[in-house]
Design an enzyme around this catalytic site. Structure first.
Site, PDB file in Angstrom:
ATOM      1  N   LYS A 175       0.800  -1.165   0.012  1.00  0.00           N
ATOM      2  CA  LYS A 175       0.107  -0.009  -0.015  1.00  0.00           C
ATOM      3  C   LYS A 175       0.803   1.440  -0.001  1.00  0.00           C
ATOM      4  O   LYS A 175       2.128   1.365   0.291  1.00  0.00           O
ATOM      5  CB  LYS A 175      -1.018  -0.096   1.276  1.00  0.00           C
ATOM      6  CG  LYS A 175      -2.237  -1.059   0.810  1.00  0.00           C
ATOM      7  CD  LYS A 175      -3.273  -0.892   1.823  1.00  0.00           C
ATOM      8  CE  LYS A 175      -4.416  -1.938   1.477  1.00  0.00           C
ATOM      9  NZ  LYS A 175      -5.469  -1.585   2.592  1.00  0.00           N
ATOM     10  N   ARG A 233      -3.918 -10.001   5.178  1.00  0.00           N
ATOM     11  CA  ARG A 233      -4.049  -9.762   4.019  1.00  0.00           C
ATOM     12  C   ARG A 233      -3.051  -9.545   2.771  1.00  0.00           C
ATOM     13  O   ARG A 233      -2.716  -8.516   3.167  1.00  0.00           O
ATOM     14  CB  ARG A 233      -5.561  -9.316   3.625  1.00  0.00           C
ATOM     15  CG  ARG A 233      -6.098  -9.297   2.105  1.00  0.00           C
ATOM     16  CD  ARG A 233      -7.609  -8.494   2.063  1.00  0.00           C
ATOM     17  NE  ARG A 233      -8.025  -8.580   0.768  1.00  0.00           N
ATOM     18  CZ  ARG A 233      -7.860  -7.688   0.015  1.00  0.00           C
ATOM     19  NH1 ARG A 233      -6.801  -6.739   0.108  1.00  0.00           N
ATOM     20  NH2 ARG A 233      -8.180  -7.799  -1.257  1.00  0.00           N
TER      21      ARG A 233
END
Length: 400
Positions: A343, A377
């Site tokens: 991210k 995740r």
């Protein structure tokens, strides 16, 4: 020699007391005195706040209020209550016999402490069960989209998508999370028809080729229903059941686990100017709202996973603070899932593009696990499985 040691829970306290030769009865008495907690209680009326403070002082603890609660010049006050487990248990007993709504508050304190200190119940996915607390479970990300921030366009071909999912399962993924709509900042919505066209064939093909749990990453009940009918056995909803009023009913109908995530705004607007006056308080309150929606639909509490939503309506500083304070989410009594993989927070801290963020991802995963996360995740399953195993050996004292 004098040193400071870390004691985070009753079992650690008992172990250290045993190591110095304390007897069993002494350990039972002293262990709760060795573990301290700080409670934040919001919106307490002054009469109740003053009683709490007096009681805590009588046990040798402490409680802080706003100054105006002393002379009743405020309607309500937030409180910080400081005490050992023993002192807080004594407080709970006393509050149960007071007035001013304190018996109900005592139950809330008791529930929060129990949730914080105990592992959530196992999650059942059809014929598979994940024993939460045993180890960290891994979710492999499969985006069958043309525009996802990290791997958009890579797996739009069904054969490539299925092969990649099978490989992630072989590499150690417990769950394969399949998404047909990008949720990157600024992403445009796609129709349910397009989303179904992307995910359903992949799920149908994958269901017979792996024993891994298949999850559908969607905010649309129509897509969820089609995916669950095709072989998925979990819903991962970034809106936390808020975008589609039928989603909770769909999850209940299929009787599957659901992950509810916190998001401020929606993918198109969430990064325009995210702001919070109490970051963790607002995230926990938002997740409570989503848990209540699930409960009203008849979804069992043990079917709910929570996700603080790293990068979804948060700045880099917000994301870093969440990672440091993840354990606070344990008061919800649900397994905690976190997705930091590749991210932008990693990119902004390290100055790297998405395809060079595996080391940064690994660092966030290790920190997340040591701070109480149950499910991770990720895109890079093979590498992160090893990171998680090492972090588990440290955080859970569970070397294979």
């Amino acid at each position: 020699m004098v040193r400071v040691i870390e004691i985070d829970d009753i079992s650690a306290a008992s172990r250290d007391l045993l190591s110095i030769g304390s007897d069993k009865v002494g350990i039972e008495i002293m262990a709760p005195k060795a573990v301290s907690r700080v409670l934040k209680i919001e919106g307490v009326r002054p009469p109740a706040a003053n009683i709490i403070k007096q009681e805590m002082l009588s046990f040798g603890g402490e409680a802080a209020t706003t100054y105006g609660s002393i002379n009743y010049s405020v309607d309500t006050t937030d409180m910080l209550v400081f005490g050992t487990q023993k002192q807080l248990q004594e407080l709970i007993k006393k509050l149960k016999i007071h007035q001013f709504g304190l018996p109900d508050l005592a139950k809330e304190i008791e529930k929060a402490l129990q949730n914080y200190d105990l592992a959530p119940k196992p999650i059942v996915f059809g014929n598979k069960t994940l024993n939460i607390g045993e180890r960290t479970f891994i979710v492999g990300i499969l985006n069958v989209t043309p525009d996802s921030f990290s791997d958009g366009g890579k797996f739009t071909d069904i054969n490539k998508a299925v092969a990649h999912a099978v490989q992630m399962a072989r590499d150690g993924a417990d769950i394969i999370d399949i998404g047909g709509e990008s949720t990157r900042p600024g992403a445009e919505m796609v129709s349910a028809a397009v989303e179904k066209e992307r995910v359903v064939p992949v799920i149908e093909a994958l269901a017979s080729r792996t024993d891994a749990i298949i999850s559908i990453d969607t905010t649309k009940s129509e897509v969820a229903a089609a995916a669950l009918s095709a072989g998925a056995s979990m819903v991962n909803d970034i809106s936390g059941l808020l975008f589609d009023p039928e989603m909770a009913k769909t999850v209940k109908k299929f009787n599957v686990p659901v992950c509810v995530m916190h998001i401020q705004g929606n993918p198109r607007t969430m990064q325009e100017n995210p702001s919070y006056s109490d970051l963790m308080g607002e995230i926990i309150e938002g997740l409570k709202k989503r848990i209540e929606i699930a409960g009203r639909a008849g979804i069992l509490h043990e079917k709910i996973i929570v996700d603080p939503g790293i990068g979804f309506g948060k700045t880099v500083l917000h994301n870093l603070e969440i990672l440091k304070r993840l354990r606070e989410l344990k008061v919800l009594g649900c397994p905690i899932m976190v997705g930091t993989s590749r991210k932008s927070l990693i990119g902004q801290v390290l100055g790297l593009p998405a395809d060079q963020r595996i080391e940064g991802t690994a660092a966030t995963v290790a920190v997340s696990i040591t701070n109480g996360v149950d499910i991770i995740r990720v895109h890079d399953v093979k590498e992160i499985v090893k990171v998680a195993a090492m972090a588990d050996a440290i955080a859970r004292a569970s070397a294979p």
